[in-house]
Design a protein around this motif. Structure first.
Motif, mmCIF file in Angstrom:
data_model
loop_
_atom_site.group_PDB
_atom_site.id
_atom_site.type_symbol
_atom_site.label_atom_id
_atom_site.label_comp_id
_atom_site.label_asym_id
_atom_site.label_seq_id
_atom_site.Cartn_x
_atom_site.Cartn_y
_atom_site.Cartn_z
ATOM 1 N N LYS A 107 -55.659 39.717 3.438
ATOM 2 C CA LYS A 107 -55.315 40.757 2.460
ATOM 3 C C LYS A 107 -53.870 40.632 2.015
ATOM 4 O O LYS A 107 -53.531 40.838 0.835
ATOM 5 N N THR A 110 -52.740 38.592 -1.131
ATOM 6 C CA THR A 110 -52.830 39.121 -2.502
ATOM 7 C C THR A 110 -52.273 40.532 -2.644
ATOM 8 O O THR A 110 -52.085 41.033 -3.752
ATOM 9 N N ASP A 111 -51.992 41.182 -1.518
ATOM 10 C CA ASP A 111 -51.511 42.571 -1.555
ATOM 11 C C ASP A 111 -50.250 42.668 -0.694
ATOM 12 O O ASP A 111 -50.317 42.538 0.523
#
Length: 633
Positions: A107, A110-111
């Protein structure tokens, strides 16, 4: 030192003990195959070894720190998550922390939010707290070694890939003893070959249950046999085991016969009356009581299945003709310009990976599916019996009797009425078991029930889709013998390599991009012929616009051109074989007339001599035909 030792282990669920005073020792590096009838207790023994069942009696000695893992027979329906999650789950609590850290790491890619970073930090601390970094490396190594798609959803995988993931889950703990319960069940040949090669090179100790005789032959260093609660050990290969097991059963039968004779004599003596009650005979009376007790405790071997087909009128000579058949689903070619002629008496094996289109081909051959292009012509006088691997013909809510009798207590077998319970005993169903709902049966019992249902009706053509799944080896070999002797036509889909080798005369093989090619013989013959083709030099030019059409009996095109005379001979052989076959059939019919032997002994001798000559000529024609067929490729 032994990894695990069982001494006089007893497990009972009522009635006779399933494991009755069982002794077993497994040493490091062994690959032990456990064989036995369906219901003999093989899965129960595996659960005892894995520590899932505590025996009622006896001792289990384990090497200190022994790690045992087990690959179950069926894929659990409730398994969810990614491939990484399922493999890591084999590590228990550490696995949960690993999965949490793995998903948090993904995660973060991308975040970049504070919440995501905080979650990653918490997952990292939790992993460090349970000393999980070494475990992480083991999961990554296992995923890489077994070539698994780490981030794919487990539920989206094929059956073969799911089994591979579950194998990785069992191996991630680096077990000292790996237990495998039917590891090849429902796998296609490619997946079975991969698993066989992997296990041969894997260094852990194995105990496995399988009905795949080729896997058994290649993998096992020792065979243990569970029969009537007792375990016997047989060093050596499968062929040696069969010979020694048969000899042991014959010796047991002889010993039981002598025992029963002695018991009968003593029973006759005791009935003489007063003489038997004299003091000097009390020892003999006590010995008789002991004989009676021993006889009452004897566990007789369950009989073998009595599987027979019903006779049916012969079909026409040509059973099915396909010409230029094409079938496509989306952008995938299933069949491309496929042609075939299947003759009466052919035994055709259909080989290919899961999802290749084997079931689609069966539906087209049986006229249940209209091909998108091409034609299918069914022969005359066909009476077809169909074995469905999904067992859709069975009603799970009804009992065994209801599924066979359709509400009646009697069925007609070869023109004679027979009670359903008597018929089901031929397939090893006791009267009590015959009244059991199908949903309560094991996989092997359901397959035996489907075979029983299949053979209640006369058929001159058998279509069998994976008939060997879940059958014990003994029943499988009985079915194999029946199909070898079957006089009708057989279409067989199977991933059992030994079964294909022993039963079929020709194979249709899905080889990718809609190409279904024909080979003489079974699985090993296909491998040999394919290897010969691949070793031939590639022509400078090929005409790709017209793919090769194939048939089960003749090839309409080939990779090598025959001479003019050879081609003429090749084209004439089918008609010659058909004529010889018809002549032999007529001779046998004439010889079956009892009056001939009384009226004309000279004619009988002439017919017998001609029969031998025709059989020899037929064998030579078939041998020559196969030789020319191999040359054609």
């Amino acid at each position: 030192m032994a990894l695990i030792t069982l001494r006089e282990v007893v497990v009972s669920f009522g009635g006779h003990p399933l494991l009755d005073g069982l002794n077993l020792q497994i040493d490091p590096g062994e690959r032990v195959c456990l064989v036995g009838r369906n219901g003999a207790g093989k899965s129960t023994l595996m659960k005892v070894l894995a520590g899932k069942i505590i025996p009622d009696d006896g001792q289990i000695e384990r090497q200190q720190g022994l790690v045992v893992t087990r690959l179950k027979q069926e894929v659990p329906h409730d398994t969810t998550g990614s491939v990484y999650d399922v493999v890591a789950d084999g590590l228990g609590e550490q696995g949960e922390m690993l999965s949490r850290y793995h998903h948090a790491s993904q995660k973060v890619a991308t975040d970049y939010s504070d919440a995501t970073m905080a979650e990653l930090e918490r997952a990292q601390h939790a992993l460090e707290a349970c000393d999980g970094w070494d475990a992480s490396q083991r999961v990554d190594t296992m995923i890489s070694r077994l070539e698994l798609p780490a981030d794919d959803e487990f539920s989206s995988l094929s059956g073969g890939m799911k089994r591979r993931v579950l194998l990785a889950q069992a191996l991630v703990l680096d077990p000292d003893l790996l237990l495998l319960d039917e590891p090849t069940n429902h796998l296609d040949i490619e997946a079975i070959s991969w698993m066989e090669e992997f296990l041969l090179n894997y260094k852990a100790t194995l105990l496995f249950v399988t009905h795949d005789r080729m896997l058994l032959q290649h993998l096992a260093t020792r065979i243990i046999d569970l029969d009537r609660g007792r375990l016997t050990s047989w060093p050596g290969n499968y062929a040696t085991y069969l010979e020694r097991k048969e000899a042991a059963l014959e010796a047991e039968e002889t010993a039981n016969a002598l025992f029963d004779k002695k018991l009968a004599e003593e029973e006759k003596w005791i009935r003489k009356g007063i003489k038997a009650r004299r003091t000097r005979n009390e020892g003999r009376v006590r010995a008789l009581k002991a004989l009676r007790q021993e006889h009452s405790e004897r566990r007789n071997r369950v009989g073998t299945a009595n599987i027979k087909t019903q006779s049916a009128e012969a079909s026409g000579k040509i059973v099915i003709e396909l010409e230029g058949v094409c079938q496509r689903y989306g952008d995938k070619d299933i069949l491309k310009d496929f042609s075939a002629t299947i003759l009466r008496g052919d035994k055709i094996g259909i080989i290919g990976p899961n999802g290749a289109g084997k079931s689609t081909l069966l539906k087209i051959l049986l006229g249940k599916l209209e091909p998108q292009q091409g034609s299918v012509k069914m022969g005359t006088k066909l009476e077809i019996a169909y074995f469905d691997q999904h067992r859709a013909q069975l009603d799970a809510e009804k009992t065994v009797i209801e599924n066979i009798g359709d509400g009646s207590d009697e069925i007609i077998i070869n023109g004679q009425p027979r009670h359903v319970i008597s018929y089901m005993q031929d397939f090893l169903f006791s009267p009590q078991r015959a009244r059991t709902p199908v949903k309560a049966l094991s996989g092997g019992e359901r397959n035996r029930l489907l075979l029983a249902k299949l053979f209640t009706k006369p058929a001159n053509m058998l279509v069998m889709d994976e008939p060997t799944n879940d059958l014990d080896v003994e029943t499988l070999e009985l079915l194999e013998e029946l199909l070898i002797d079957y006089k009708g036509t057989l279409l067989l889909v199977s991933h059992d390599r030994a079964f294909i080798n022993n039963v079929v005369t020709d194979s249709l093989v899905f080889e990718g991009n809609g190409q279904v090619n024909s080979y003489v013989g079974g699985y090993d013959d296909w491998l040999r012929q394919r290897s010969q083709q691949q070793s031939k030099p590639t022509p400078a030019k090929t005409d790709k616009s017209k793919p090769k059409a194939t048939t089960s009996n003749t090839h309409t095109a080939g990779t090598r051109k025959l001479s003019y005379n050879d081609q003429r001979e090749y084209d004439s052989l089918p008609k010659k074989i058909e004529a010889l076959d018809a002549e032999l059939e007529q001779i046998q019919q004439d010889l079956s007339d009892p009056e001939l032997y009384q009226k004309d002994a000279v004619k009988v001798a002439e017919l017998n001599a001609r029969s031998e000559a025709v059989e020899l000529e037929l064998a030579q024609c078939y041998e020559r035909w196969e030789a020319l067929d191999v040359l054609l490729g």
